[in-house]
Design a protein around this motif. Structure first.
Motif, PDB file in Angstrom:
ATOM      1  N   ARG A   1       0.827  -1.207   0.000  1.00 19.06           N
ATOM      2  CA  ARG A   1       0.000   0.000   0.000  1.00 19.06           C
ATOM      3  C   ARG A   1       0.863   1.260   0.000  1.00 19.06           C
ATOM      4  O   ARG A   1       0.584   2.215  -0.741  1.00 19.06           O
ATOM      5  CB  ARG A   1      -0.929   0.007   1.211  1.00 19.06           C
ATOM      6  N   SER A   2       1.929   1.258   0.793  1.00 21.15           N
ATOM      7  CA  SER A   2       2.770   2.453   0.841  1.00 21.15           C
ATOM      8  C   SER A   2       3.479   2.681  -0.482  1.00 21.15           C
ATOM      9  O   SER A   2       3.633   3.821  -0.922  1.00 21.15           O
ATOM     10  CB  SER A   2       3.779   2.354   1.990  1.00 21.15           C
ATOM     11  N   ARG A   3       3.900   1.616  -1.162  1.00 27.70           N
ATOM     12  CA  ARG A   3       4.555   1.788  -2.462  1.00 27.70           C
ATOM     13  C   ARG A   3       3.596   2.384  -3.482  1.00 27.70           C
ATOM     14  O   ARG A   3       3.981   3.221  -4.302  1.00 27.70           O
ATOM     15  CB  ARG A   3       5.127   0.454  -2.961  1.00 27.70           C
ATOM     16  N   ALA A   4       2.340   1.950  -3.431  1.00 20.59           N
ATOM     17  CA  ALA A   4       1.358   2.519  -4.351  1.00 20.59           C
ATOM     18  C   ALA A   4       1.162   4.005  -4.085  1.00 20.59           C
ATOM     19  O   ALA A   4       1.093   4.821  -5.021  1.00 20.59           O
ATOM     20  CB  ALA A   4       0.033   1.771  -4.209  1.00 20.59           C
ATOM     21  N   LEU A   5       1.089   4.386  -2.819  1.00 18.76           N
ATOM     22  CA  LEU A   5       0.913   5.792  -2.466  1.00 18.76           C
ATOM     23  C   LEU A   5       2.160   6.607  -2.810  1.00 18.76           C
ATOM     24  O   LEU A   5       2.064   7.765  -3.232  1.00 18.76           O
ATOM     25  CB  LEU A   5       0.593   5.921  -0.974  1.00 18.76           C
ATOM     26  N   ILE A   6       3.342   6.007  -2.641  1.00 21.45           N
ATOM     27  CA  ILE A   6       4.586   6.693  -2.986  1.00 21.45           C
ATOM     28  C   ILE A   6       4.594   7.061  -4.460  1.00 21.45           C
ATOM     29  O   ILE A   6       4.953   8.183  -4.846  1.00 21.45           O
ATOM     30  CB  ILE A   6       5.798   5.811  -2.624  1.00 21.45           C
ATOM     31  N   GLU A   7       4.230   6.125  -5.307  1.00 22.33           N
ATOM     32  CA  GLU A   7       4.235   6.377  -6.748  1.00 22.33           C
ATOM     33  C   GLU A   7       3.251   7.475  -7.132  1.00 22.33           C
ATOM     34  O   GLU A   7       3.468   8.209  -8.097  1.00 22.33           O
ATOM     35  CB  GLU A   7       3.912   5.087  -7.490  1.00 22.33           C
ATOM     36  N   GLN A   8       2.173   7.618  -6.365  1.00 26.78           N
ATOM     37  CA  GLN A   8       1.125   8.571  -6.699  1.00 26.78           C
ATOM     38  C   GLN A   8       1.340   9.942  -6.058  1.00 26.78           C
ATOM     39  O   GLN A   8       1.030  10.970  -6.665  1.00 26.78           O
ATOM     40  CB  GLN A   8      -0.237   8.029  -6.241  1.00 26.78           C
ATOM     41  N   GLU A   9       1.878   9.983  -4.831  1.00 24.39           N
ATOM     42  CA  GLU A   9       1.778  11.201  -4.041  1.00 24.39           C
ATOM     43  C   GLU A   9       3.085  11.733  -3.447  1.00 24.39           C
ATOM     44  O   GLU A   9       3.115  12.846  -2.932  1.00 24.39           O
ATOM     45  CB  GLU A   9       0.797  10.976  -2.876  1.00 24.39           C
ATOM     46  N   LEU A  10       4.167  10.978  -3.501  1.00 22.16           N
ATOM     47  CA  LEU A  10       5.356  11.353  -2.751  1.00 22.16           C
ATOM     48  C   LEU A  10       5.991  12.642  -3.256  1.00 22.16           C
ATOM     49  O   LEU A  10       6.085  12.870  -4.456  1.00 22.16           O
ATOM     50  CB  LEU A  10       6.395  10.228  -2.812  1.00 22.16           C
ATOM     51  N   ARG A  11       6.478  13.452  -2.310  1.00 18.96           N
ATOM     52  CA  ARG A  11       7.206  14.674  -2.619  1.00 18.96           C
ATOM     53  C   ARG A  11       8.471  14.720  -1.764  1.00 18.96           C
ATOM     54  O   ARG A  11       8.544  14.115  -0.695  1.00 18.96           O
ATOM     55  CB  ARG A  11       6.350  15.921  -2.330  1.00 18.96           C
ATOM     56  N   GLU A  12       9.473  15.461  -2.255  1.00 16.45           N
ATOM     57  CA  GLU A  12      10.696  15.631  -1.466  1.00 16.45           C
ATOM     58  C   GLU A  12      10.443  16.563  -0.290  1.00 16.45           C
ATOM     59  O   GLU A  12       9.542  17.404  -0.318  1.00 16.45           O
ATOM     60  CB  GLU A  12      11.810  16.212  -2.325  1.00 16.45           C
ATOM     61  N   ILE A  13      11.262  16.422   0.759  1.00 13.63           N
ATOM     62  CA  ILE A  13      11.342  17.464   1.772  1.00 13.63           C
ATOM     63  C   ILE A  13      11.984  18.669   1.082  1.00 13.63           C
ATOM     64  O   ILE A  13      13.009  18.526   0.402  1.00 13.63           O
ATOM     65  CB  ILE A  13      12.200  17.011   2.969  1.00 13.63           C
ATOM     66  N   PRO A  14      11.393  19.862   1.176  1.00 10.32           N
ATOM     67  CA  PRO A  14      11.912  21.005   0.424  1.00 10.32           C
ATOM     68  C   PRO A  14      13.418  21.187   0.569  1.00 10.32           C
ATOM     69  O   PRO A  14      13.949  21.247   1.679  1.00 10.32           O
ATOM     70  CB  PRO A  14      11.136  22.184   1.025  1.00 10.32           C
ATOM     71  N   GLY A  15      14.089  21.256  -0.574  1.00 11.03           N
ATOM     72  CA  GLY A  15      15.521  21.498  -0.597  1.00 11.03           C
ATOM     73  C   GLY A  15      16.383  20.258  -0.530  1.00 11.03           C
ATOM     74  O   GLY A  15      17.611  20.354  -0.702  1.00 11.03           O
ATOM     75  N   ALA A  16      15.781  19.083  -0.299  1.00 11.05           N
ATOM     76  CA  ALA A  16      16.581  17.869  -0.122  1.00 11.05           C
ATOM     77  C   ALA A  16      17.342  17.491  -1.388  1.00 11.05           C
ATOM     78  O   ALA A  16      18.533  17.154  -1.341  1.00 11.05           O
ATOM     79  CB  ALA A  16      15.685  16.713   0.325  1.00 11.05           C
ATOM     80  N   VAL A  17      16.672  17.537  -2.524  1.00  9.41           N
ATOM     81  CA  VAL A  17      17.325  17.119  -3.773  1.00  9.41           C
ATOM     82  C   VAL A  17      18.469  18.064  -4.121  1.00  9.41           C
ATOM     83  O   VAL A  17      19.551  17.620  -4.535  1.00  9.41           O
ATOM     84  CB  VAL A  17      16.295  17.040  -4.913  1.00  9.41           C
TER      85      VAL A  17
END
Length: 210
Positions: free
Chosen positions: A84-100
């Motif tokens: 379930r978490s992998r499905a949500l990651i693919e759909q909704e995940l965002r970086e913590i601002p500035g991390a990348v």
């Protein structure tokens, strides 16, 4: 007046946690746990399990609820939560601002490793979602250790694989279990999160000392 030494001074290896440190995944994992445990009528206090491996978190939630479960049931809950978490990651995940931006700049100055309580598929999905796939070397996940955070095994393994002594490593973490693991490993650590340090100010500090 003497200025405080930079936390980057003398460091050769930066070790990053993933969930809550590089990616804003805590709401996703909390939601996945809540959905999986709802049919059991088990309430999820995510703060109590943040930073744990999924298997350890499942055991803690069952213990706190006073429920006994066979190994097969615990494995089912673990697998269901991870899917379930992998499905949500693919759909909704965002970086913590500035991390990348920070990681991208840090790669030119330091060896960069990842040490996460996530499973390999979950870690790969999260890194791909924010454009950091293939960036970290080494990568240590829950599949590589016998004991998760707050045990220092993962951080020590990352340093060993990198060939760098623990004292020359600097850890970035958001959870108390992760910070405790870093301390136990003999590594300096920086806490990332609201009211703590943020990636933009750390980037400026790192570049100023470069």
């Amino acid at each position: 007046m003497n200025e405080a030494a930079s936390p980057f001074q003398g460091k050769k290896l930066l070790i990053f946690d993933l969930d809550g440190t590089l990616v804003d995944s805590s709401p996703i994992h909390a939601r996945a746990f809540a959905e999986v445990f709802a049919p059991l009528q088990v309430a999820v206090d995510y703060d109590r399990i943040a930073g744990m491996t999924t298997a350890a978190a499942v055991d803690r939630l069952l213990l706190d609820a006073g429920r006994e479960a066979a190994a097969e049931e615990r494995d089912r809950l673990r697998d269901a939560k991870q899917q379930r978490s992998r499905a949500l990651i693919e759909q909704e995940l965002r970086e913590i601002p500035g991390a990348v931006a920070f990681v991208t700049a840090a790669r030119a100055l330091f060896r960069c490793a990842l040490c996460t309580s996530a499973s390999p598929p979950s870690a790969e999905a999260a890194l791909a979602a924010i454009g950091l796939a293939g960036i970290f070397d080494p990568v240590v996940t829950s599949a590589d250790v016998r004991k998760g955070k707050p045990d220092p095994e993962g951080f020590l393994l990352a340093a060993s694989r990198a060939g760098i002594e623990p004292a020359r490593a600097l850890v970035f973490e958001d959870s108390e279990s992760g910070l405790a693991a870093a301390r136990a490993a003999g590594m300096d650590a920086i806490a990332i999160g609201p009211g703590l340090r943020d990636w933009a100010s750390l980037l400026a500090e790192m570049e100023a000392g470069a």
